[in-house]
Design a protein around this motif. Sequence first.
Motif, mmCIF file in Angstrom:
data_model
loop_
_atom_site.group_PDB
_atom_site.id
_atom_site.type_symbol
_atom_site.label_atom_id
_atom_site.label_comp_id
_atom_site.label_asym_id
_atom_site.label_seq_id
_atom_site.Cartn_x
_atom_site.Cartn_y
_atom_site.Cartn_z
ATOM 1 N N GLU A 1 0.814 -1.210 0.000
ATOM 2 C CA GLU A 1 0.000 0.000 0.000
ATOM 3 C C GLU A 1 0.852 1.267 0.000
ATOM 4 N N GLY A 2 2.177 1.095 0.017
ATOM 5 C CA GLY A 2 3.067 2.250 0.010
ATOM 6 C C GLY A 2 3.207 2.926 1.351
ATOM 7 N N GLN A 3 2.861 2.212 2.424
ATOM 8 C CA GLN A 3 2.925 2.822 3.758
ATOM 9 C C GLN A 3 4.220 2.486 4.488
ATOM 10 N N ILE A 4 5.011 1.547 3.978
ATOM 11 C CA ILE A 4 6.348 1.304 4.512
ATOM 12 C C ILE A 4 7.304 2.028 3.576
ATOM 13 N N SER A 5 7.761 3.169 3.975
ATOM 14 C CA SER A 5 8.510 4.033 3.068
ATOM 15 C C SER A 5 9.531 4.837 3.856
ATOM 16 N N SER A 6 10.006 5.895 3.221
ATOM 17 C CA SER A 6 10.981 6.758 3.887
ATOM 18 C C SER A 6 10.395 7.417 5.124
ATOM 19 N N GLU A 7 9.052 7.558 5.178
ATOM 20 C CA GLU A 7 8.430 8.138 6.370
ATOM 21 C C GLU A 7 8.711 7.276 7.598
ATOM 22 N N LEU A 8 8.632 5.943 7.430
ATOM 23 C CA LEU A 8 8.944 5.042 8.533
ATOM 24 C C LEU A 8 10.395 5.215 8.963
ATOM 25 N N ASP A 9 11.283 5.294 7.990
ATOM 26 C CA ASP A 9 12.701 5.466 8.338
ATOM 27 C C ASP A 9 12.946 6.789 9.044
ATOM 28 N N ASP A 10 12.210 7.833 8.664
ATOM 29 C CA ASP A 10 12.357 9.122 9.350
ATOM 30 C C ASP A 10 11.923 9.005 10.809
ATOM 31 N N ILE A 11 10.826 8.279 11.049
ATOM 32 C CA ILE A 11 10.352 8.096 12.424
ATOM 33 C C ILE A 11 11.358 7.275 13.220
ATOM 34 N N LEU A 12 11.861 6.198 12.614
ATOM 35 C CA LEU A 12 12.851 5.372 13.307
ATOM 36 C C LEU A 12 14.105 6.186 13.623
ATOM 37 N N ALA A 13 14.519 7.018 12.695
ATOM 38 C CA ALA A 13 15.707 7.843 12.924
ATOM 39 C C ALA A 13 15.483 8.816 14.075
ATOM 40 N N SER A 14 14.241 9.315 14.216
ATOM 41 C CA SER A 14 13.945 10.290 15.283
ATOM 42 C C SER A 14 14.060 9.685 16.672
ATOM 43 N N ILE A 15 13.978 8.328 16.762
ATOM 44 C CA ILE A 15 14.124 7.679 18.071
ATOM 45 C C ILE A 15 15.410 6.837 18.113
ATOM 46 N N GLY A 16 16.370 7.247 17.289
ATOM 47 C CA GLY A 16 17.681 6.602 17.318
ATOM 48 C C GLY A 16 17.704 5.240 16.672
ATOM 49 N N GLY A 17 16.788 4.994 15.714
ATOM 50 C CA GLY A 17 16.695 3.682 15.101
ATOM 51 C C GLY A 17 17.456 3.558 13.806
ATOM 52 N N THR A 18 17.361 2.358 13.230
ATOM 53 C CA THR A 18 17.993 2.063 11.950
ATOM 54 C C THR A 18 16.909 1.844 10.907
ATOM 55 N N PRO A 19 17.207 2.068 9.613
ATOM 56 C CA PRO A 19 16.190 1.929 8.563
ATOM 57 C C PRO A 19 15.595 0.523 8.511
ATOM 58 N N PHE A 20 14.346 0.446 8.065
ATOM 59 C CA PHE A 20 13.676 -0.845 7.859
ATOM 60 C C PHE A 20 13.834 -1.177 6.377
ATOM 61 N N VAL A 21 14.768 -2.051 6.077
ATOM 62 C CA VAL A 21 15.134 -2.342 4.693
ATOM 63 C C VAL A 21 14.250 -3.465 4.150
ATOM 64 N N ILE A 22 13.713 -3.261 2.934
ATOM 65 C CA ILE A 22 12.879 -4.254 2.271
ATOM 66 C C ILE A 22 13.440 -4.503 0.874
ATOM 67 N N GLY A 23 13.483 -5.791 0.468
ATOM 68 C CA GLY A 23 14.002 -6.132 -0.851
ATOM 69 C C GLY A 23 15.512 -6.149 -0.859
ATOM 70 N N ASP B 1 11.994 -13.848 2.977
ATOM 71 C CA ASP B 1 12.537 -13.080 1.858
ATOM 72 C C ASP B 1 11.619 -11.873 1.624
ATOM 73 N N THR B 2 12.118 -10.651 1.806
ATOM 74 C CA THR B 2 11.264 -9.463 1.695
ATOM 75 C C THR B 2 11.097 -8.983 0.252
ATOM 76 N N LYS B 3 11.691 -9.686 -0.697
ATOM 77 C CA LYS B 3 11.431 -9.358 -2.097
ATOM 78 C C LYS B 3 10.165 -10.072 -2.561
ATOM 79 N N ASN B 4 10.097 -11.365 -2.307
ATOM 80 C CA ASN B 4 8.941 -12.164 -2.709
ATOM 81 C C ASN B 4 8.010 -12.475 -1.536
ATOM 82 N N TRP B 5 8.428 -12.111 -0.322
ATOM 83 C CA TRP B 5 7.660 -12.352 0.895
ATOM 84 C C TRP B 5 7.289 -13.828 1.028
#
Length: 462
Positions: free
Chosen positions: A391-413, A431-435
């Motif tokens: 649905e396009g909801q796991i994106s750079s916005e999630l990484d921005d939120i994770l970064a704001s609390i000292g987190g690491t990016p959520f990598v997919i594919g 496998d996050t490419k084909n799930w």
Amino acid sequence: MKKTLFFYCLLIVAMTFVSCEKFAEDEGFGGAEANSTLVIRTRAAMAQVDGEAKVSYPVNVYVFNGDDACVDVATITSDADELRIALPEGSYHVYAIAGADAETYELPTKENATKETAIVLKAGQEHGDLMAASNAVTLGYGEENTLTLSLERKVMMLENVTINNVPGSVTAVSVTLSPLYENLLLDGTCSGTGGSYTLNLTREGETGTWKNDAGVYMLAAAAAATVKVSFTANGKVQSYSYSCTENLEANYKVNISGTYTGDGVEMKGQIIGETWEGTKNVVFDFGKAGSEETVPGGDDTQGGEVTGDAPMPGSTYMGCYVLRSEVEGNNTVVTLMTPKSISKLDFTEGDQESIKTAVENAIEEIAVDGVDGWRLPNESDLAFIKEKDKEGQISSELDDILASIGGTPFVIGGGIYYYYETLDGNVAAMDTKNWITLSGGPLANSSQFILRAFTTMKFANK
């Protein structure tokens, strides 16, 4: 002789005066005279089934006067019964609750009954085929008025539930419906929106099929209903939930059948209306794309139960990312995710005991202080993320939120795999490419295999 004649005449006048007075049959209504008769009969407000209209007995009848005071309570116990109630002339409202006996329900008395009094199910009891009716009636002086109450069913039935292809390691299967109404009121309406009902299934022999033993009645859904299927295996509970798009209404039967696919539970369900209500069909899937895990109750994987406002999905809570939330009964169930991830775990490839030890050590390393119950994600958690990714909801916005609390990016594919726990309690990788679950090779001690921990918390709704 004249005195005798005088007293005789006086006696006749007195008797004539008394005979002209209205006969006071009952002084139980504040001095008013019960000079009229209300005859009450019942029938089912539905088409006949097998040539016979079905009414649940006993039928408890409550009569209220124009001041909303309960003036009489009576019971009809069979089709042959007919109530005859002596009442003063005036306007009345009659309420009837069918299918509720004193052994199963807390029934109001004449002294404490109001139109909003709840018919409360006693502890340890199950709902029966509850029906209700109400009508207004006006009685004239000396009139006999026959009132027929048309009873309408106020419950639905969870009739047939079947879950197929359940793994042999599963020791218990249950299905929960929520939110349901909690009580039926005397006036036929329902109150309370935090109810739920859990139906425990029974394994058929040595097969992978689990079924219910008998149909059960329950009050209708108070809002869009959630159907949750829970498996217990190795002391842990994994649950899959689906939000129905159609209402689960009174006077309908609910039939659910599902098959465990290995990646989730694929469910198909129907709501079948009785002939007098028509037919509704609701089809839903529980699988990799359609399932959501709810609280894994009864084990030590829960983050705990707290009082307060539940955080919204996509926000942060106590330094964690809020992945999702779901209202369940009187609670809001929230799934949290660690802001940090870890890779290159130290274990012996192909050795599950070594892998599990490495996972425990890694979770302890990235766990957020003050929050308990950290665990590996399960198939349902990753299925939820997969859907949000589509649905396009796991994106750079999630990484921005994770970064704001000292987190690491959520990598997919890109050849990235996430560790997760299977229903059998083993550690696998997705496998996050084909799930799909990793196949063709063992888990490796490399940066491509990532661990991120999850936990679940219950927030008590106000």
